[in-house]
Scaffold this motif. Sequence first.
Motif, PDB file in Angstrom:
ATOM      1  N   PRO A  50       3.775   9.660   1.130  1.00 50.81           N
ATOM      2  CA  PRO A  50       3.982   8.865   0.756  1.00 50.81           C
ATOM      3  C   PRO A  50       3.217   7.722   1.181  1.00 50.81           C
ATOM      4  CG  PRO A  50       5.366   8.932   2.756  1.00 50.81           C
ATOM      5  CD  PRO A  50       4.817  10.090   2.085  1.00 50.81           C
ATOM      6  N   GLU A  51       2.469   8.349   1.501  1.00 46.32           N
ATOM      7  CA  GLU A  51       1.764   6.936   1.680  1.00 46.32           C
ATOM      8  C   GLU A  51       0.141   7.372   0.981  1.00 46.32           C
ATOM      9  OE1 GLU A  51       1.676   4.152   3.463  1.00 46.32           O
ATOM     10  OE2 GLU A  51       3.954   4.950   3.796  1.00 46.32           O
ATOM     11  N   ALA A  52      -0.122   8.340   0.337  1.00 49.18           N
ATOM     12  CA  ALA A  52      -1.121   8.616  -0.506  1.00 49.18           C
ATOM     13  C   ALA A  52      -1.219   7.664  -1.480  1.00 49.18           C
ATOM     14  CB  ALA A  52      -1.156  10.058  -1.269  1.00 49.18           C
ATOM     15  N   THR A  53      -2.833   7.055  -1.832  1.00 48.56           N
ATOM     16  CA  THR A  53      -2.806   6.336  -3.228  1.00 48.56           C
ATOM     17  C   THR A  53      -3.144   6.928  -4.640  1.00 48.56           C
ATOM     18  OG1 THR A  53      -4.990   6.169  -2.625  1.00 48.56           O
ATOM     19  CG2 THR A  53      -3.853   4.847  -0.931  1.00 48.56           C
ATOM     20  N   LEU A  54      -3.045   5.935  -5.001  1.00 48.71           N
ATOM     21  CA  LEU A  54      -2.694   5.754  -6.423  1.00 48.71           C
ATOM     22  C   LEU A  54      -3.532   4.530  -7.258  1.00 48.71           C
ATOM     23  CD1 LEU A  54       0.458   7.557  -7.423  1.00 48.71           C
ATOM     24  CD2 LEU A  54      -1.891   8.508  -7.407  1.00 48.71           C
ATOM     25  N   THR A  55      -4.484   4.656  -7.756  1.00 51.25           N
ATOM     26  CA  THR A  55      -4.288   3.168  -8.377  1.00 51.25           C
ATOM     27  C   THR A  55      -3.498   2.563  -9.952  1.00 51.25           C
ATOM     28  OG1 THR A  55      -6.874   3.883  -8.219  1.00 51.25           O
ATOM     29  CG2 THR A  55      -6.860   2.305  -9.533  1.00 51.25           C
ATOM     30  N   PHE A  56      -3.642   1.512  -9.286  1.00 54.74           N
ATOM     31  CA  PHE A  56      -3.039   0.549 -10.651  1.00 54.74           C
ATOM     32  C   PHE A  56      -3.709  -0.339 -11.654  1.00 54.74           C
ATOM     33  CE2 PHE A  56       0.045  -2.508 -12.380  1.00 54.74           C
ATOM     34  CZ  PHE A  56       0.493  -2.215 -13.517  1.00 54.74           C
ATOM     35  N   ARG A  57      -3.929  -0.445 -12.877  1.00 57.18           N
ATOM     36  CA  ARG A  57      -4.312  -1.722 -12.540  1.00 57.18           C
ATOM     37  C   ARG A  57      -3.746  -2.405 -14.116  1.00 57.18           C
ATOM     38  NH1 ARG A  57     -10.324  -1.986 -13.761  1.00 57.18           N
ATOM     39  NH2 ARG A  57     -11.390  -3.398 -15.290  1.00 57.18           N
ATOM     40  N   GLY A  58      -3.089  -3.858 -13.905  1.00 53.93           N
ATOM     41  CA  GLY A  58      -2.531  -4.300 -14.089  1.00 53.93           C
ATOM     42  C   GLY A  58      -3.159  -5.560 -15.586  1.00 53.93           C
TER      43      GLY A  58
END
Length: 113
Positions: A50-58
């Motif tokens: 659950p702590e793995a990261t994903l990139t989000f761009r708004g």
Amino acid sequence: MDAARDEAFASGLEYDFNGETDVVQTRPQDQVNLLGLQAKAQRLIAAGQPEATLTFRGLKNVNRELTATEVEALTLAALGHIEGIYQKSWQLKDRLDAALEAGEHEKLKEVFW
């Protein structure tokens, strides 16, 4: 009505990223991206990461590294926002249809976004 619905999608959803507000875009092409991010986040969570990261761009065009858990929360909020827009659109279209079927053309003026 469809144009108003599409404008609501284009406006997106304001979202708080740890004290900084950005807009999660919710246009149809963004909806596909949100579903993809949600699927990745759910798989990571199910795999015990659950702590793995994903990139989000708004809308502000800032890359944000979010945990899978944060992405899951973000996508659920955005998908809820999208569903609310569809619900409003359907209710208004139903009111338009009912007024037309009843021949109550004056009521058409009362139906607006």
